[in-house]
Design an enzyme around this catalytic site. Structure first.
Site, PDB file in Angstrom:
ATOM      1  CG  LEU A  33      18.929 -21.418   9.614  1.00 18.56           C
ATOM      2  CD1 LEU A  33      19.775 -20.466   8.766  1.00 18.56           C
ATOM      3  CD2 LEU A  33      18.522 -22.626   8.775  1.00 18.56           C
ATOM      4  CE1 TYR A 141      13.323 -34.390  21.514  1.00 21.13           C
ATOM      5  CE2 TYR A 141      13.078 -36.734  21.962  1.00 21.13           C
ATOM      6  CZ  TYR A 141      12.980 -35.663  21.095  1.00 21.13           C
ATOM      7  OH  TYR A 141      12.534 -35.865  19.815  1.00 21.13           O
ATOM      8  CE  LYS A 145       9.033 -33.722  19.917  1.00 20.48           C
ATOM      9  NZ  LYS A 145       8.992 -32.696  18.855  1.00 20.48           N
TER      10      LYS A 145
HETATM   11  N1  LIG Z   1      14.940 -37.988  14.130  1.00 18.23           N
HETATM   12  C1  LIG Z   1      14.146 -38.832  14.780  1.00 18.23           C
HETATM   13  O1  LIG Z   1      14.352 -40.034  14.735  1.00 18.23           O
HETATM   14  C2  LIG Z   1      12.974 -38.323  15.581  1.00 18.23           C
HETATM   15  C3  LIG Z   1      12.306 -39.228  16.407  1.00 18.23           C
HETATM   16  C4  LIG Z   1      11.210 -38.780  17.133  1.00 18.23           C
HETATM   17  C5  LIG Z   1      10.773 -37.476  16.990  1.00 18.23           C
HETATM   18  N2  LIG Z   1      11.440 -36.616  16.182  1.00 18.23           N
HETATM   19  C6  LIG Z   1      10.951 -35.234  16.077  1.00 18.23           C
HETATM   20  O2  LIG Z   1      10.943 -34.830  14.717  1.00 18.23           O
HETATM   21  C7  LIG Z   1      11.219 -33.440  14.622  1.00 18.23           C
HETATM   22  C8  LIG Z   1      12.338 -33.196  13.617  1.00 18.23           C
HETATM   23  O3  LIG Z   1      13.518 -33.862  14.040  1.00 18.23           O
HETATM   24  P1  LIG Z   1      14.804 -34.002  13.110  1.00 18.23           P
HETATM   25  O4  LIG Z   1      15.411 -35.320  13.392  1.00 18.23           O
HETATM   26  O5  LIG Z   1      14.467 -33.634  11.728  1.00 18.23           O
HETATM   27  O6  LIG Z   1      15.761 -32.920  13.784  1.00 18.23           O
HETATM   28  P2  LIG Z   1      16.554 -31.662  13.159  1.00 18.23           P
HETATM   29  O7  LIG Z   1      17.420 -31.144  14.253  1.00 18.23           O
HETATM   30  O8  LIG Z   1      17.183 -32.039  11.866  1.00 18.23           O
HETATM   31  O9  LIG Z   1      15.367 -30.648  12.865  1.00 18.23           O
HETATM   32  C9  LIG Z   1      14.869 -29.742  13.825  1.00 18.23           C
HETATM   33  C10 LIG Z   1      14.805 -28.379  13.169  1.00 18.23           C
HETATM   34  O10 LIG Z   1      14.236 -27.454  14.095  1.00 18.23           O
HETATM   35  C11 LIG Z   1      14.998 -26.266  14.039  1.00 18.23           C
HETATM   36  N3  LIG Z   1      14.837 -25.569  15.319  1.00 18.23           N
HETATM   37  C12 LIG Z   1      15.319 -25.959  16.534  1.00 18.23           C
HETATM   38  N4  LIG Z   1      14.960 -25.069  17.476  1.00 18.23           N
HETATM   39  C13 LIG Z   1      14.242 -24.104  16.850  1.00 18.23           C
HETATM   40  C14 LIG Z   1      13.595 -22.920  17.284  1.00 18.23           C
HETATM   41  N5  LIG Z   1      13.614 -22.550  18.578  1.00 18.23           N
HETATM   42  N6  LIG Z   1      12.955 -22.145  16.371  1.00 18.23           N
HETATM   43  C15 LIG Z   1      12.926 -22.513  15.062  1.00 18.23           C
HETATM   44  N7  LIG Z   1      13.518 -23.619  14.600  1.00 18.23           N
HETATM   45  C16 LIG Z   1      14.162 -24.416  15.481  1.00 18.23           C
HETATM   46  C17 LIG Z   1      16.414 -26.694  13.764  1.00 18.23           C
HETATM   47  O11 LIG Z   1      17.230 -25.658  13.229  1.00 18.23           O
HETATM   48  C18 LIG Z   1      16.193 -27.833  12.787  1.00 18.23           C
HETATM   49  O12 LIG Z   1      16.168 -27.381  11.457  1.00 18.23           O
HETATM   50  C19 LIG Z   1      11.525 -32.963  16.031  1.00 18.23           C
HETATM   51  O13 LIG Z   1      10.367 -32.364  16.552  1.00 18.23           O
HETATM   52  C20 LIG Z   1      11.842 -34.238  16.786  1.00 18.23           C
HETATM   53  O14 LIG Z   1      11.531 -34.132  18.157  1.00 18.23           O
HETATM   54  C21 LIG Z   1      12.545 -37.001  15.480  1.00 18.23           C
END
Ligand SMILES: NC(=O)c1ccc[n+]([C@@H]2O[C@H](COP(=O)([O-])OP(=O)(O)OC[C@H]3O[C@@H](n4cnc5c(N)ncnc54)[C@H](O)[C@@H]3O)[C@@H](O)[C@H]2O)c1
Length: 311
Positions: A33, A141, A145
């Site tokens: 969270l 970042y 990743k």
């Molecule tokens: N949003 C985008 O456009 C985008 C683009 C490229 C990649 N991504 C990747 O997609 C994934 C999801 O991104 P999102 O946009 O939904 O972000 P988000 O922040 O809404 O979701 C990430 C989730 O991971 C949880 N989290 C963070 N650190 C944690 C930990 N140490 N242990 C457990 N939970 C943890 C957070 O509480 C959150 O619920 C990520 O891996 C991100 O790198 C997203």
């Protein structure tokens, strides 16, 4: 199938979890969270409030015995990764390694990993960018990743765990928070709905490849069923400028506002669009949601959210 989803209280993985549950899979969610919200958790999923870096993750695997892990938990703020690279690496690299060690220890068959395409390639030398384009992340970042992609390869070679890396473009849609790597639609929507003037960093000509979260969730479902391991760029292959995003949101909101402009932030590329033809060929994936329609759906979500918060 028994599936463990990390980051399922967040934006993208909550939609992925919804799709998996709708198909009848058993879904357990791990999330600390940090940015995720309880209200995003699908009621039918089993929730564990656990940090991916924590030893307690082993207990989750022991209890759930997942066959597949869908890994989305991450630190996603590009600017913070520039300021605090060690924090970013601890969540994104060490958290992923702890997860992969659990996968090895408890016999997980496959890992689906949410990679990034937008933050991976640096300033592209051609568009749209395919998987073979040189990798030159401009931010910690992007480095963290991408590092996990290498670990996934080694866990396949050494421990026989299959993997699919889905490299996301700029994902947008309902439940996106106005923070992080790619929240422009969310930021503009919430600011315009609140009668504020959004800021565009740069002159508005910077472009990104925007894909709706429904299309991204569909890619995760396809990745579940593919027999091959591999890395896939996702995206529409269409450049959308900041000014075009601004206009799409402005029209959906029904606002008359004009943008303010500020200097470009460090770690940002000027242009990007992704070539997803490999995902189309091998996974059978193609995007379905038109950008204008998708933005209008997102704006409706934020409008309802504001109403809910006010009542
Ligand atoms: N949003 C985008 O456009 C985008 C683009 C490229 C990649 N991504 C990747 O997609 C994934 C999801 O991104 P999102 O946009 O939904 O972000 P988000 O922040 O809404 O979701 C990430 C989730 O991971 C949880 N989290 C963070 N650190 C944690 C930990 N140490 N242990 C457990 N939970 C943890 C957070 O509480 C959150 O619920 C990520 O891996 C991100 O790198 C997203």
């Amino acid at each position: 199938m028994r599936i463990l989803v990390t980051g399922g209280a967040g934006f993208i993985a909550s939609h992925v979890s919804d799709s998996l549950l709708a198909l009848g899979h058993h879904v357990a969610i791990v999330d600390n969270l940090a940015t995720g919200k309880r209200e995003n958790l699908p009621p039918a999923a089993t929730f564990y409030e656990v940090d991916t870096r924590d030893q307690a993750l082993h207990d989750v695997f022991r209890a759930e015995t997942p066959e597949v892990v869908v890994h989305h938990a991450a630190h996603i703020e590009v600017a913070r990764s520039v300021r605090e690279p060690a924090y970013d690496a601890s969540v994104n690299i060490l958290g992923s390694l702890n997860l992969l060690e659990c996968c090895r220890a408890y016999g997980v068959r496959k890992v689906i990993y949410a990679g990034t395409a937008g933050a991976l390639f640096g300033e592209p030398s051609y568009l749209p960018v395919g998987e073979d384009h040189p990798i030159d992340p401009l931010s910690p970042y992007g480095v963290s990743k991408h590092t996990v992609e290498h670990y996934l390869f080694t866990y396949r070679v050494n421990h026989g765990i299959d993997y699919v890396v889905l490299r996301y473009p700029n994902v947008y849609g309902p439940r996106q928070d106005p923070h992080g790597e790619a929240g422009v639609v969310a930021i503009f929507s919430l600011q315009m709905l609140a009668g504020k003037q959004p800021v565009i960093f740069g002159d508005g000509t910077k472009t990104r490849d925007y894909c709706n979260v429904a299309d991204i969730a569909a890619a995760n479902v396809l990745a579940l069923n593919t027999p091959v391991s591999g890395v896939y760029n996702l995206g529409r292959g269409i450049e959308v400028s900041d000014l075009e995003v601004f206009e799409a949101v402005r029209i959906a909101v029904g606002s008359e506002v004009v943008p303010a402009f500020a200097p470009v932030r460090p770690g940002e590329v000027r242009r990007i669009a992704l070539d997803a033809s490999k995902a189309e060929r091998e996974l059978g994936w193609s995007w379905k949601v038109d950008f204008i329609e998708g933005v209008s759906g997102a704006v409706e979500f934020y409008r309802d959210q504001i109403k809910r918060e006010q009542s």
